[in-house]
Design an enzyme around this catalytic site. Structure first.
Site, PDB file in Angstrom:
ATOM      1  N   ARG A 233       0.845  -1.186   0.000  1.00  0.00           N
ATOM      2  CA  ARG A 233       0.000   0.000   0.000  1.00  0.00           C
ATOM      3  C   ARG A 233       0.884   1.241   0.000  1.00  0.00           C
ATOM      4  O   ARG A 233       1.863   1.328   0.738  1.00  0.00           O
ATOM      5  CB  ARG A 233      -0.917   0.034   1.239  1.00  0.00           C
ATOM      6  CG  ARG A 233      -2.030  -1.013   1.236  1.00  0.00           C
ATOM      7  CD  ARG A 233      -3.103  -0.681   0.207  1.00  0.00           C
ATOM      8  NE  ARG A 233      -4.239  -1.596   0.278  1.00  0.00           N
ATOM      9  CZ  ARG A 233      -4.332  -2.737  -0.372  1.00  0.00           C
ATOM     10  NH1 ARG A 233      -3.322  -3.129  -1.147  1.00  0.00           N
ATOM     11  NH2 ARG A 233      -5.401  -3.500  -0.265  1.00  0.00           N
ATOM     12  N   GLU A 262      -3.138   7.487  -6.268  1.00  0.00           N
ATOM     13  CA  GLU A 262      -3.041   6.843  -7.577  1.00  0.00           C
ATOM     14  C   GLU A 262      -4.208   7.276  -8.459  1.00  0.00           C
ATOM     15  O   GLU A 262      -5.314   7.470  -7.944  1.00  0.00           O
ATOM     16  CB  GLU A 262      -3.025   5.318  -7.414  1.00  0.00           C
ATOM     17  CG  GLU A 262      -1.815   4.807  -6.647  1.00  0.00           C
ATOM     18  CD  GLU A 262      -1.786   3.274  -6.524  1.00  0.00           C
ATOM     19  OE1 GLU A 262      -2.648   2.605  -7.128  1.00  0.00           O
ATOM     20  OE2 GLU A 262      -0.899   2.761  -5.818  1.00  0.00           O
ATOM     21  N   HIS A 280       1.408   0.047 -10.114  1.00  0.00           N
ATOM     22  CA  HIS A 280       0.499  -0.849  -9.384  1.00  0.00           C
ATOM     23  C   HIS A 280       0.165  -2.088 -10.229  1.00  0.00           C
ATOM     24  O   HIS A 280      -1.003  -2.341 -10.573  1.00  0.00           O
ATOM     25  CB  HIS A 280      -0.779  -0.122  -8.993  1.00  0.00           C
ATOM     26  CG  HIS A 280      -1.437  -0.749  -7.787  1.00  0.00           C
ATOM     27  ND1 HIS A 280      -2.202  -0.049  -6.903  1.00  0.00           N
ATOM     28  CD2 HIS A 280      -1.424  -2.026  -7.326  1.00  0.00           C
ATOM     29  CE1 HIS A 280      -2.654  -0.853  -5.951  1.00  0.00           C
ATOM     30  NE2 HIS A 280      -2.192  -2.064  -6.194  1.00  0.00           N
TER      31      HIS A 280
END
Length: 539
Positions: A233, A262, A280
Site C-alpha cells: 500500500r 493513484e 500498481h
C-alpha cells in the site's frame, strides 16, 4: 431466478462460469457512474466488481433488491461497507486470488534493483554499452526483512528461501515457534530488523500504525546499502525520506509499485538512480485476474443459490436472531479486543477468554470471534470480521482458549480476556449494563467501573492522597476535559490503577506532566470507538 450485474471487466473464465451457473442470469454493464449506476444496481440481486467502479453510500442508499456484492480482488475500499450493511447487502472479496502474483512482483522488483535491470536496458535503447556501470549484487546469502506475515508476506518469504536468502520477519500476530517452522527468524519489532537487512519488503495494510513506517528516523537505523520494496500500500514508506536516503547514499535502491495517491505520475523518486517503479502491477497477471474472477463468481453463486456466506467483510456467519440476542456482548467482546491489543503492544502468543454467568450458556464462539476481530483490527491486510478473525490468529500460531463458568460472580453475565505475549499477561473484564452499555469492570487484579468507549487514560500509581486531584489539575491546565473517572486499588496505601474517560486526545505536554508525577508509574492513552459506534459486521 437471481440476476447478476458485472460492473467491471472480468476474465472470460469468470464469464464462462456465470454462463454455466444454474438458475442465474447476468449482464455485463461496465463504465457506469452516478444515477445510471444507482438505477442499474436496483435491477439485480447480485453484483461483481473490481476497482473501476465506486459503490458509495448515495449509490447504495434505498436499494431494496441487491443482496450481495463481490469484489474480484482483496481490497474493498471502493465499496462503502457501512452503507452496504445498512442496506442489507453482503460484501465479499477474494482474498487468495492474487497472492502469488503480488508476491512474485515483489520478488521481481527486488531482483530488478539488485541487477539494475531497468537502467541497463535504457542504456541499450540509448545506444550505450555500459557493462561496468551496472555492476549488481546477488541476493543469495543476503538478508530479507518481511514486515507482515500474512498470505502475501509468507509467499514472498517462501520464494526468498528458494533464492537462498536469510529471512527475518515481523508480525505481532505470529509466534516465534510458528515462524521458525516456516524458516523465518521472528523479531520483536521493525526497529530490531533494520540494522540487519539487505532488503526490506512490507506486506501490511495502510493504517495509522503503518503510515510512514519507514521515514527519516528509520533510515538512520537501517543497514547502509539496504534496498527497500513496497508492493503493498502506498504511504507505508515516506517517499521524501526514501529520496533523501538515496541522495545521501544510505540506501542503495528503492522499488515501489504503490503510491499514496493513484494514479501517480509525479514522485520525488521518479528519475533517481537506484529506483525502479511500476504502476500498481502487483495483481496484473492473467492468472491472478482469472483466479479472482472465478472465485468471485463461485462466492456469489453459492450465496444467491444456497445462502452460504464465505469471505464476507461486513456480516458474520450467524443467523439474525442469534446476532440480535448477543449484540451487547458482541460489542463488549470487540471493545475488549481493541483494549487488549493496546495494553499488550508487543507480540501476542496466547489468548484466554472466560465467560461467566448467563452468557456462558450462549453462542460463545461468536463472542470469541468478535474479541479476535477487535484484537487484530488494523493489523491485517485482509478485512477482519467475525468469520475470519479467529482463523487469522490460529494461522499465526496464537492459541485462543475458551472457558465457560455457570456461576455469576458479581454480575449476571461477564467476560474476562487474558492476553499473553512479550510482556506480562494482561487481564481485563467487561459486562453490559442495561441492554447496550459496555462497561470495563476490572483490569488485572483491580476492580473498577469505567465506560468502555472513546479516549481513555490508563495510569498506574501509588495509592497516596492527592494523586487523583493532581492529575485532574494538570489536565485542567492543558484544557483536557474529564468525562468520567474510575479507580481500582489493591488496598489503602498500596498500588492502584486509574481510568479517565476524556473528551479527546490529550496534548503530549499534558501526558508528560502526568507521567512526571512521583506517584505515577505509567500512563497510557487508548482510543476506542465512540459509544454506540459498531464495526460494519456488527452494525
Amino acid at each position: 431466478m437471481p440476476s447478476v450485474i458485472v460492473l467491471d471487466d472480468l476474465s472470460q473464465e469468470g464469464l464462462d462460469l456465470l454462463d454455466a451457473a444454474p438458475g442465474i442470469t447476468y449482464e455485463v454493464r461496465t463504465g457506469l457512474k452516478g444515477a445510471e449506476l444507482r438505477d442499474a444496481l436496483r435491477q439485480f440481486d447480485g453484483a461483481i466488481c473490481r476497482s473501476g467502479v465506486k459503490l458509495t453510500a448515495d449509490i447504495l442508499e434505498g436499494n431494496t433488491r441487491l443482496r450481495a456484492v463481490v469484489r474480484a480482488g482483496v481490497g474493498t475500499d471502493n465499496i462503502d461497507k457501512d452503507a452496504a450493511t445498512r442496506a442489507g447487502i453482503v460484501v465479499m472479496n477474494t482474498p487468495a486470488g492474487n497472492t502469488i502474483s503480488t508476491a512474485e512482483h515483489a520478488i521481481a522488483l527486488m531482483l530488478a534493483l539488485s541487477r539494475n535491470i531497468a537502467p541497463a536496458y535504457q542504456s541499450l535503447v540509448e545506444g550505450r554499452w555500459d557493462r561496468k556501470k551496472f555492476m549488481g549484487a546477488q541476493v543469495a546469502g543476503k538478508t530479507l526483512g518481511v514486515v507482515g506475515l500474512g498470505r502475501i508476506g509468507l509467499a514472498v518469504a517462501s520464494r526468498a528461501h528458494g533464492l537462498e536468502m536469510n529471512v527475518l520477519g515481523y508480525d505481532p500476530f505470529m509466534t516465534a515457534e510458528q515462524a521458525g517452522k516456516l524458516g523465518i527468524e521472528l523479531l520483536p519489532s521493525v526497529a530490531d530488523m533494520l540494522p540487519r537487512v539487505d532488503y526490506l519488503t512490507v506486506h501490511t495494510p495502510l493504517t495509522e500504525e503503518t503510515k510512514n513506517l519507514i521515514s527519516d528516523a528509520q533510515i538512520e537505523q537501517i543497514k547502509p546499502g539496504a534496498r527497500l520494496i513496497n508492493a503493498a500500500r502506498g504511504g507505508i514508506y515516506d517517499e521524501a525520506a526514501l529520496a533523501a536516503g538515496l541522495k545521501s547514499g544510505k540506501l542503495a535502491g528503492v522499488a515501489l509499485d504503490v503510491y499514496p495517491e493513484e494514479p501517480c505520475t509525479d514522485s520525488p523518486l521518479f528519475g533517481m538512480e537506484g529506483v525502479c517503479c511500476t504502476p500498481h502491477l502487483g495483481a496484473s497477471t492473467e492468472e491472478a485476474q482469472t483466479q479472482v474472477a472465478v472465485e468471485a463468481v463461485e462466492l456469489l453463486s453459492a450465496y444467491l443459490n444456497t445462502g452460504a456466506i464465505r469471505c464476507a467483510v461486513n456480516v458474520p456467519a450467524v443467523d439474525p436472531k442469534t446476532l440480535e440476542s448477543l449484540r451487547g456482548y458482541l460489542d463488549v467482546a470487540y471493545r475488549l479486543g481493541r483494549l487488549a491489543a493496546n495494553l499488550q503492544p508487543g507480540s501476542v502468543n496466547s489468548c484466554r477468554l472466560t465467560y461467566r454467568g448467563e452468557i456462558a450458556d450462549r453462542e460463545t464462539k461468536v463472542l470469541t470471534a468478535a474479541f479476535a476481530a477487535g484484537l487484530v483490527e488494523g493489523a491485517m491486510a485482509e478485512e477482519v470480521n467475525l468469520v475470519n478473525a479467529e482463523l487469522m490468529l490460529r494461522e499465526r500460531g496464537i492459541d485462543i482458549v475458551e472457558e465457560c463458568r455457570g456461576d455469576m460472580g458479581a454480575f449476571r453475565s461477564s467476560m474476562t480476556v487474558e492476553v499473553g505475549g512479550g510482556g506480562p499477561t494482561r487481564r481485563v473484564s467487561g459486562t453490559v449494563f442495561g441492554h447496550n452499555m459496555p462497561r470495563l469492570v476490572s483490569i488485572d487484579d483491580y476492580r473498577l467501573e469505567a465506560f468502555l468507549d472513546g479516549c481513555m487514560l490508563f495510569f498506574s500509581h501509588k495509592d497516596v492522597p492527592g494523586i487523583i486531584g493532581k492529575v485532574g489539575t494538570l489536565f485542567g491546565e492543558h484544557g483536557v476535559n474529564i468525562a468520567q473517572m474510575a479507580v481500582g486499588r489493591s488496598g489503602p496505601g498500596g498500588t492502584a490503577i486509574g481510568v479517565l474517560n476524556i473528551d479527546g486526545e490529550p496534548p503530549a505536554a499534558a501526558l508528560e506532566a502526568v507521567r512526571a508525577l512521583d506517584a505515577i508509574s505509567s500512563a497510557t492513552v487508548i482510543s476506542l470507538p465512540a459509544a454506540g459506534h459498531l464495526p460494519p459486521w456488527l452494525g
